[in-house]
Design a protein around this motif. Structure first.
Motif, short mmCIF file in Angstrom:
data_model
loop_
_atom_site.label_atom_id
_atom_site.label_comp_id
_atom_site.label_asym_id
_atom_site.label_seq_id
_atom_site.Cartn_x
_atom_site.Cartn_y
_atom_site.Cartn_z
N ASP A 253 25.29 58.84 10.68
CA ASP A 253 26.02 57.63 11.05
C ASP A 253 25.36 56.42 10.40
O ASP A 253 24.27 56.52 9.81
CB ASP A 253 26.13 57.46 12.56
CG ASP A 253 24.77 57.26 13.24
OD1 ASP A 253 23.76 57.13 12.52
OD2 ASP A 253 24.74 57.25 14.48
N ILE A 254 26.01 55.28 10.47
CA ILE A 254 25.53 54.09 9.78
C ILE A 254 24.15 53.67 10.29
O ILE A 254 23.29 53.26 9.51
CB ILE A 254 26.55 52.93 9.93
CG1 ILE A 254 27.82 53.27 9.15
CG2 ILE A 254 25.97 51.62 9.44
CD1 ILE A 254 28.94 52.26 9.31
N ARG A 276 34.56 59.79 13.78
CA ARG A 276 34.27 59.25 12.45
C ARG A 276 33.52 60.24 11.55
O ARG A 276 33.27 59.94 10.38
CB ARG A 276 33.45 57.96 12.58
CG ARG A 276 34.23 56.82 13.23
CD ARG A 276 33.32 55.62 13.51
NE ARG A 276 32.94 54.93 12.30
CZ ARG A 276 33.58 53.88 11.78
NH1 ARG A 276 34.66 53.41 12.38
NH2 ARG A 276 33.16 53.29 10.67
N TRP A 288 27.61 54.11 0.86
CA TRP A 288 27.39 52.68 1.11
C TRP A 288 28.12 52.32 2.40
O TRP A 288 29.31 52.58 2.53
CB TRP A 288 28.00 51.87 -0.03
CG TRP A 288 27.09 50.97 -0.81
CD1 TRP A 288 26.71 51.13 -2.10
CD2 TRP A 288 26.49 49.74 -0.38
NE1 TRP A 288 25.90 50.10 -2.51
CE2 TRP A 288 25.75 49.22 -1.47
CE3 TRP A 288 26.49 49.04 0.82
CZ2 TRP A 288 25.03 48.04 -1.40
CZ3 TRP A 288 25.77 47.86 0.89
CH2 TRP A 288 25.06 47.37 -0.21
N SER A 289 27.44 51.71 3.35
CA SER A 289 28.11 51.27 4.57
C SER A 289 29.06 50.13 4.23
O SER A 289 28.66 49.13 3.63
CB SER A 289 27.10 50.80 5.62
OG SER A 289 27.76 50.18 6.70
N SER A 297 22.82 49.10 3.73
CA SER A 297 22.74 50.47 4.27
C SER A 297 23.37 51.41 3.25
O SER A 297 24.57 51.68 3.28
CB SER A 297 23.45 50.57 5.62
OG SER A 297 22.82 49.76 6.57
N TYR A 298 22.55 51.90 2.31
CA TYR A 298 23.05 52.79 1.27
C TYR A 298 22.06 53.92 1.06
O TYR A 298 20.90 53.85 1.47
CB TYR A 298 23.32 52.04 -0.03
CG TYR A 298 22.16 51.21 -0.55
CD1 TYR A 298 21.01 51.80 -1.08
CD2 TYR A 298 22.23 49.82 -0.55
CE1 TYR A 298 19.96 51.05 -1.56
CE2 TYR A 298 21.18 49.04 -1.04
CZ TYR A 298 20.06 49.66 -1.55
OH TYR A 298 19.02 48.90 -2.03
N SER A 311 29.70 59.45 8.21
CA SER A 311 30.69 58.65 8.93
C SER A 311 31.73 58.06 7.97
O SER A 311 31.41 57.74 6.81
CB SER A 311 29.99 57.53 9.69
OG SER A 311 30.91 56.56 10.14
N GLY A 313 32.61 55.26 8.23
CA GLY A 313 32.14 53.89 8.01
C GLY A 313 31.45 53.73 6.66
O GLY A 313 31.22 52.60 6.21
N PHE A 314 31.12 54.86 6.01
CA PHE A 314 30.55 54.83 4.67
C PHE A 314 31.64 54.95 3.61
O PHE A 314 32.64 55.66 3.80
CB PHE A 314 29.57 55.99 4.46
CG PHE A 314 28.28 55.87 5.22
CD1 PHE A 314 27.31 54.95 4.83
CD2 PHE A 314 28.01 56.69 6.30
CE1 PHE A 314 26.12 54.84 5.53
CE2 PHE A 314 26.83 56.59 7.00
CZ PHE A 314 25.88 55.65 6.62
N TYR A 349 32.16 41.56 12.43
CA TYR A 349 31.65 42.67 11.62
C TYR A 349 32.24 42.58 10.21
O TYR A 349 33.20 43.28 9.88
CB TYR A 349 32.01 44.02 12.26
CG TYR A 349 31.40 44.23 13.62
CD1 TYR A 349 30.09 44.67 13.75
CD2 TYR A 349 32.14 43.98 14.77
CE1 TYR A 349 29.51 44.86 15.01
CE2 TYR A 349 31.57 44.17 16.04
CZ TYR A 349 30.26 44.60 16.14
OH TYR A 349 29.69 44.78 17.38
#
Length: 414
Positions: A253-254, A276, A288-289, A297-298, A311, A313-314, A349
């Motif tokens: 996850d992120i 997710r 990459w987030s 966050s990569y 996730s 989210g990436f 966000y």
């Protein structure tokens, strides 16, 4: 276990102090201002620490000046974080930070730190936490009476030596990885930003008069071009489908990804995994987030297990026509991070999506220099991977030993 006894924390300390309940003007140089972000995995991370003026330093150290082997900790928000002040660090306490000064005639400072970080004492903190409407906090008036288990000073020193030896090995491997990352970044900049890659005669291209031509990114070497990332990379190439063969997965996850570092994965049965948990990755991919890209966050994916899922989210990037080492170097430059941050939308966000990656500009050197760069950098990526595996093993060993040693269930024999 007979030599162990339960005492109150205050009997092991010369004093427990908190810092001023205010924040000074932060500067780029000067004495260190220790904030909550300065604490990282049981040590002080100076890269995440601010500075203050000499004038403010005098004000912020009126109550207490941190000294070597003081145990600093956060008493609000990130509860349970702690570290020892290293020798020679000139610093002051920030907001929500406090310190305890060990009485070294009664307690080994490193042993005290490991006790603080141990599951037993962490549980004590959690059970006595004051839950506020905005933040949780450790009541400093009650902290001195928290119970703590201690053996003889000799045993304390043996335990501290065993655990700190593991921590030193972990830290050395982390520093190796940081050095390798820096070498790769320096080489990338030298070749593909300064354009000083070796020419046919082995001399720096640009400073030796190599031909430069205009482009959307400014002047670039003749024969190179500027394209779109989506032309040379597959974005979000694969996701879980109905015939996915693994019933158990390792999930990323992120929150578990830092700046190029994977902190860990979580095991799930596929049917109980988060919604997710959908993206598939393979060796050489970059993730990459999309949320808050300024946090960087990569991660470079190296030899993942077949059941690794990340996730949604990436954003996943799978190189097609450029080497993975070049892709990772390009999308982790400061200019690329700035591009993502500028295009992120949303107040709470801020986020980017797959299209932002697909349309991003990318410099496309000739294949010869791409291959030469990959031959140099790919072994570094492999070494970083091996070091990371070793770090994981050592960390698991330390985390297994920690509660056993700090409770007296496991003894160290000479």
């Amino acid at each position: 276990m007979s030599e162990w006894k339960e005492v109150k924390l205050k009997t092991l300390c010369q004093g427990i102090y908190d810092g001023p309940h205010a924040t000074p003007k932060r500067l780029d140089e000067g004495p260190i201002f220790l904030g909550i972000s300065s604490l990282n995995r049981g040590s002080i991370d100076l890269s995440k620490s601010d500075h203050l003026s000499e004038q403010d330093f005098k004000k912020w150290t009126k109550r207490v000046t941190p000294q070597e082997n003081d145990l600093v900790f956060s008493y609000e928000t990130r509860l349970g974080e702690a570290a020892l002040i290293p020798a020679g660090l000139r610093c002051c306490l920030g907001r929500r930070m406090a310190l305890m000064r060990p009485d070294t005639s009664k307690v080994n400072p490193q042993f005290l730190l490991y006790t603080y970080l141990s599951p037993g004492f962490q549980a004590t903190i959690q059970s006595r936490t004051v839950h506020g409407s905005t933040v949780n906090r450790i009541p400093l008036t009650e902290l001195p009476d928290y119970p703590i288990l201690v053996p003889s000073l000799e045993t304390q020193s043996q335990i501290a030596a065993t655990l700190s030896n593991l921590d030193r090995k972990i830290e050395n491997l982390r520093k190796q990885n940081e050095t390798l990352e820096q070498i790769a970044k320096t080489l990338f900049k030298h070749w593909f930003v300064d354009f000083e890659f070796p020419n046919a005669d082995g001399k720096p291209y640009k400073s030796s008069g190599g031909e430069m031509v205009p482009s959307e990114l400014g002047d670039i070497p003749a024969g190179w071009r500027v394209g779109r990332l989506g032309d040379v990379v597959k974005v979000n190439a694969e996701s879980i489908c109905k015939n996915y063969c693994h019933k158990e997965i390792e999930y990323v996850d992120i929150a578990s990804v830092g700046v190029g570092v994977l902190e860990g994965t979580t095991s799930y049965s596929l049917k109980n995994a988060p919604s997710r948990a959908r993206r598939l990755v393979k060796h050489g991919d970059v993730i990459w987030s999309g949320v808050r890209p300024n946090r960087k966050s990569y991660l470079f994916i190296t030899h993942p297990p077949e059941n690794l899922i990340v996730s949604t989210g990436f954003i996943t990037l799978t190189p097609n026509f450029i080497p993975s080492s070049y892709l990772y170097s390009w999308v982790t430059t400061d200019s690329f991070v700035e591009y993502l941050t500028f295009n992120a939308s949303g107040s709470a966000y801020p986020a980017v999506n797959a299209e932002h990656f697909e349309i991003a500009e990318v410099l496309l050197p000739d294949q010869l220099n791409l291959n030469r760069f990959h031959r140099l950098v790919n072994p570094m990526r492999e070494k970083i991977y091996q070091n990371s595996r070793h770090i994981q093993t050592l960390t698991q060993t330390r985390d297994t030993l920690l509660p056993q040693l700090m409770s007296g269930k496991l003894r160290i024999t000479s």
